[in-house]
Structure formats: structure tokens, C-alpha cells
Design a protein around this motif. Structure first.
Motif, PDB file in Angstrom:
ATOM      1  N   GLN A   1      -3.362  -2.019  -4.554  1.00 27.71           N
ATOM      2  CA  GLN A   1      -4.795  -2.321  -4.517  1.00 27.71           C
ATOM      3  C   GLN A   1      -5.583  -1.142  -5.083  1.00 27.71           C
ATOM      4  OE1 GLN A   1      -6.137  -5.161  -3.851  1.00 27.71           O
ATOM      5  NE2 GLN A   1      -8.244  -4.454  -4.110  1.00 27.71           N
ATOM      6  N   THR A   2      -5.062   0.058  -4.867  1.00 26.54           N
ATOM      7  CA  THR A   2      -5.762   1.247  -5.362  1.00 26.54           C
ATOM      8  C   THR A   2      -5.899   1.213  -6.887  1.00 26.54           C
ATOM      9  OG1 THR A   2      -4.937   2.508  -3.474  1.00 26.54           O
ATOM     10  CG2 THR A   2      -5.727   3.770  -5.364  1.00 26.54           C
TER      11      THR A   2
ATOM     12  N   TYR B   1       5.336  15.919   0.326  1.00 32.10           N
ATOM     13  CA  TYR B   1       6.249  14.760   0.356  1.00 32.10           C
ATOM     14  C   TYR B   1       7.469  15.153  -0.470  1.00 32.10           C
ATOM     15  CZ  TYR B   1       7.059   9.645   0.606  1.00 32.10           C
ATOM     16  OH  TYR B   1       7.530   8.388   0.888  1.00 32.10           O
TER      17      TYR B   1
END
Ligand SMILES: Cc1cc2nc3c(=O)[nH]c(=O)nc-3n(C[C@H](O)[C@H](O)[C@H](O)COP(=O)(O)O)c2cc1C
Length: 209
Positions: free
Chosen positions: A62-63, A189
Motif C-alpha cells: 500500500q505504501t 534489521y
């Protein structure tokens, strides 16, 4: 002098890892949905050069859809202590319906602020809000979207220009515009595991503070 191993024997293993996420900061990108609500997209394929921040986004997120339509976002940087809130966002998408190849592991969530326990803060230069709990927030406008030569790759390289930087006083050297690297502890990450940074090892000859 850098201490290097005396032997030149190549002990490296030739391996075929499923991912190449060698260790980059986690970024939470806030973007505006078509209905005016806000989406939060967690990501780690981000890097900065000057006032440009480049974001690698999968086209089924969606981004990516929001960045293409709205041409603006906030790049919110969480500190290491927020790793559980970030992981609460990990199985979510703001895309409805959920893309077919994500249905096994992801579910639609329209209110990601509530899902992560985050609070929104209005921005100055963009319509989309910031995440209050993130100590570093970069308001940015999309300057280009690059489609890789092989469109089957399924991702875009989104170039953004940073328009305004907000930093919590706890991570700023008092009376300066410098982030204190001893107090700013970005969430990293690393091959899909979360880490903070360790002790300082040294400084660049170009460090100004
Ligand atoms: C820590 C972390 C890092 C991620 N890095 C990226 C990334 O760099 N690019 C990307 O496209 N997706 C990345 N993802 C996956 C997206 O967050 C995921 O596709 C999510 O559903 C996107 O949300 P959205 O569809 O609401 O935009 C990452 C997820 C997590 C939890």
C-alpha cells in the motif's frame, strides 16, 4: 594500523542465502491513503545521500501505491527499544484486498497506529503525519520513482527529497544541529532479526562534532 589475518587462505563458504538483508536501519514510512487516513509501512531498504533518501518498495505494498499517488511521506526512524511495536506491524498491510501472494502471512489493517500503539503528530511540510514515538522524523517529497530494468522484480526505487528534519531533544547535542551518535540507537534489521547498535568503535575523519 588495521590488524588483518596473516593467512590469505580463502575459508569463505559459497552459500545461497534466501535474502541479502545484510543489516540496515528500520524505517517506518507514513503515507496518506486515498481516504485521507494514514498508513505505516515498515521497511529496511533505505539509504541517505545528502538530502535524498532512497526507499526500495515492493509494488504490492500500500505504501508504494500511496507514494506514487501522493508524492510525499514521512520517513520515521524507530530506536531499538521500539522493536516490538515494529514487529506488531510486520504481518499487516494497508492494502485491501490483500494481494494474493501475501494472503498466507499478512492481513489487512486500516489503523496501524492503533496496532502498534503509536501516536500521530502533524507534519509541517507534508500532509501526512509523523509517528511521535520515533525520535527522528524526516518529512520528504517524492522526486522520482525508478522502475528496475526487469519489471518482474516487483519493486520500485523511490527517491525522496527531505524537506524537514525533526529530532527529539534526547538525541541532539544541546545547542547544535548534530545528532549525538552515542544517544541515538537506531533499530537495525539484520537478516530479518532486530538489533540495536553497540558501543562506539571510532569516528570518521570527517565527523564534525
Ligand atoms: C523490519 C521490516 C523491514 C521491511 N523492509 C521492507 C523493504 O525494505 N521493502 C519492502 O517493500 N517491504 C519491506 N518489508 C515488508 C513490508 O513492511 C510489508 O510488505 C508490508 O505489508 C507493507 O505494508 P503496506 O502494504 O501497508 O505498505 C519489511 C517489513 C519489516 C517488518
Amino acid at each position: 594500523m588495521v590488524a588483518l589475518s596473516a593467512t590469505c587462505a580463502d575459508v569463505h563458504l559459497r552459500i545461497d542465502p534466501s535474502i541479502l538483508y545484510f543489516g540496515t536501519p528500520v524505517v517506518l514510512v507514513t503515507t496518506r491513503n486515498r481516504d485521507g487516513s494514514t498508513n505505516i509501512g515498515p521497511m529496511s531498504s533505505a539509504w541517505a545521500l545528502g538530502d535524498t533518501v532512497v526507499l526500495g518498495w515492493s509494488t504490492d505494498s500500500q505504501t508504494a501505491v500511496n507514494l506514487e499517488r501522493e508524492r510525499e511521506c514521512v520517513v520515521n526512524l524507530p530506536s531499538a527499544d521500539l522493536h516490538q511495536a515494529v514487529e506488531a506491524l510486520a504481518p499487516l498491510t494497508g492494502r485491501d484486498p490483500v494481494p494474493a501472494d501475501k494472503t498466507a502471512k499478512f492481513r489487512y489493517e486500516p489503523d496501524k497506529f492503533a496496532a502498534a500503539g503509536f501516536t500521530s503528530q502533524p507534519s509541517d511540510r507534508v500532509a501526512v503525519p509523523r509517528i511521535a514515538q520515533c525520535q527522528l522524523q524526516l518529512e520528504a517529497k517524492v522526486s522520482a520513482i525508478h522502475v528496475p530494468v526487469d519489471p518482474e522484480g516487483g519493486f520500485w526505487i523511490v527517491e525522496t527529497h527531505v524537506e524537514r528534519v525533526h529530532a527529539h531533544p534526547d538525541i541532539v547535542k544541546a545547542g547544535t544541529d548534530h545528532i549525538d551518535p552515542a544517544r541515538w540507537n537506531p533499530l537495525l534489521y539484520v537478516f530479518r532479526h532486530y538489533f540495536g547498535t553497540g558501543d562506539e568503535l571510532g569516528r570518521s575523519f570527517r565527523a564534525e562534532d
